[in-house]
Design a protein around this motif. Structure first.
Motif, PDB file in Angstrom:
ATOM      1  N   UNK A   1     -10.800   9.430  -6.052  1.00  0.00           N
ATOM      2  CA  UNK A   1     -10.198   8.763  -4.910  1.00  0.00           C
ATOM      3  C   UNK A   1      -8.726   9.118  -4.852  1.00  0.00           C
ATOM      4  N   UNK A   2      -7.959   8.349  -4.186  1.00  0.00           N
ATOM      5  CA  UNK A   2      -6.547   8.631  -3.984  1.00  0.00           C
ATOM      6  C   UNK A   2      -5.731   8.070  -5.139  1.00  0.00           C
ATOM      7  N   UNK A   3      -5.146   8.925  -5.916  1.00  0.00           N
ATOM      8  CA  UNK A   3      -4.441   8.486  -7.113  1.00  0.00           C
ATOM      9  C   UNK A   3      -3.118   7.807  -6.835  1.00  0.00           C
ATOM     10  N   UNK A   4      -2.607   7.913  -5.635  1.00  0.00           N
ATOM     11  CA  UNK A   4      -1.322   7.279  -5.338  1.00  0.00           C
ATOM     12  C   UNK A   4      -1.470   5.821  -4.918  1.00  0.00           C
TER      13      UNK A   4
ATOM     14  N   UNK B   1      -1.911   2.236  -5.919  1.00  0.00           N
ATOM     15  CA  UNK B   1      -1.750   1.488  -7.162  1.00  0.00           C
ATOM     16  C   UNK B   1      -2.514   0.172  -7.116  1.00  0.00           C
ATOM     17  N   UNK B   2      -2.795  -0.360  -8.294  1.00  0.00           N
ATOM     18  CA  UNK B   2      -3.457  -1.657  -8.397  1.00  0.00           C
ATOM     19  C   UNK B   2      -2.504  -2.732  -7.892  1.00  0.00           C
ATOM     20  N   UNK B   3      -3.001  -3.584  -7.017  1.00  0.00           N
ATOM     21  CA  UNK B   3      -2.149  -4.609  -6.414  1.00  0.00           C
ATOM     22  C   UNK B   3      -2.429  -6.021  -6.922  1.00  0.00           C
ATOM     23  N   UNK B   4      -3.479  -6.211  -7.689  1.00  0.00           N
ATOM     24  CA  UNK B   4      -3.786  -7.560  -8.146  1.00  0.00           C
ATOM     25  C   UNK B   4      -3.007  -7.881  -9.413  1.00  0.00           C
ATOM     26  N   UNK B   5      -2.724  -9.156  -9.598  1.00  0.00           N
ATOM     27  CA  UNK B   5      -2.072  -9.584 -10.830  1.00  0.00           C
ATOM     28  C   UNK B   5      -2.989  -9.313 -12.019  1.00  0.00           C
ATOM     29  N   UNK B   6      -2.500  -9.049 -13.168  1.00  0.00           N
ATOM     30  CA  UNK B   6      -1.094  -8.983 -13.542  1.00  0.00           C
ATOM     31  C   UNK B   6      -0.478  -7.604 -13.347  1.00  0.00           C
TER      32      UNK B   6
ATOM     33  N   UNK C   1       3.179  -9.782  -7.585  1.00  0.00           N
ATOM     34  CA  UNK C   1       3.028 -10.261  -6.211  1.00  0.00           C
ATOM     35  C   UNK C   1       3.074  -9.070  -5.267  1.00  0.00           C
ATOM     36  N   UNK C   2       1.916  -8.730  -4.721  1.00  0.00           N
ATOM     37  CA  UNK C   2       1.847  -7.607  -3.785  1.00  0.00           C
ATOM     38  C   UNK C   2       2.456  -8.024  -2.457  1.00  0.00           C
ATOM     39  N   UNK C   3       3.286  -7.164  -1.912  1.00  0.00           N
ATOM     40  CA  UNK C   3       3.922  -7.443  -0.626  1.00  0.00           C
ATOM     41  C   UNK C   3       3.076  -6.878   0.514  1.00  0.00           C
ATOM     42  N   UNK C   4       3.401  -7.282   1.727  1.00  0.00           N
ATOM     43  CA  UNK C   4       2.735  -6.717   2.903  1.00  0.00           C
ATOM     44  C   UNK C   4       2.926  -5.205   2.944  1.00  0.00           C
ATOM     45  N   UNK C   5       4.124  -4.755   2.573  1.00  0.00           N
ATOM     46  CA  UNK C   5       4.400  -3.311   2.549  1.00  0.00           C
ATOM     47  C   UNK C   5       3.527  -2.598   1.523  1.00  0.00           C
TER      48      UNK C   5
ATOM     49  N   UNK D   1       0.868   0.251   2.603  1.00  0.00           N
ATOM     50  CA  UNK D   1       0.971   1.598   2.026  1.00  0.00           C
ATOM     51  C   UNK D   1      -0.359   2.025   1.403  1.00  0.00           C
ATOM     52  N   UNK D   2      -1.022   1.107   0.716  1.00  0.00           N
ATOM     53  CA  UNK D   2      -2.324   1.419   0.128  1.00  0.00           C
ATOM     54  C   UNK D   2      -3.347   1.696   1.223  1.00  0.00           C
ATOM     55  N   UNK D   3      -3.335   0.898   2.278  1.00  0.00           N
ATOM     56  CA  UNK D   3      -4.262   1.096   3.395  1.00  0.00           C
ATOM     57  C   UNK D   3      -4.022   2.444   4.070  1.00  0.00           C
ATOM     58  N   UNK D   4      -2.770   2.788   4.250  1.00  0.00           N
ATOM     59  CA  UNK D   4      -2.433   4.080   4.870  1.00  0.00           C
ATOM     60  C   UNK D   4      -2.936   5.234   4.013  1.00  0.00           C
TER      61      UNK D   4
END
Length: 70
Positions: free
Chosen positions: A1-4, A6-11, A15-19, A23-26
């Motif tokens: 998959x796309x290596x860029x 990143x994991x957004x869930x804690x820990x 705290x994942x931001x809207x940005x 960025x992950x969706x894009x």
């Protein structure tokens, strides 16, 4: 998959931001579609896909139960 993406869930990310989510969706839409930037005739559907995946990501992160976390 796309290596860029990143994991957004804690820990991994406190705290994942809207940005972060956008960025992950894009990156996901770029990978799946094969387009870094869509042609004008595909711009609307491309942008809608990014919006939809951003919303799905926010929903997922808001509802995940991360056990062992205080």
């Amino acid at each position: 998959m796309c290596r860029s993406i990143k994991t957004l869930r804690p820990p991994a990310t406190p705290e994942a931001t809207d940005d972060d989510m956008r960025a992950a969706a894009l990156q996901y839409v770029r990978k799946v579609s094969g387009f870094r930037a869509p042609a004008a005739h595909n711009r609307e559907v491309f942008d809608q896909a990014v919006d939809d995946i951003t919303a799905a990501t926010a929903h997922l992160l808001a509802h995940l139960e991360v056990r062992g976390r205080k």
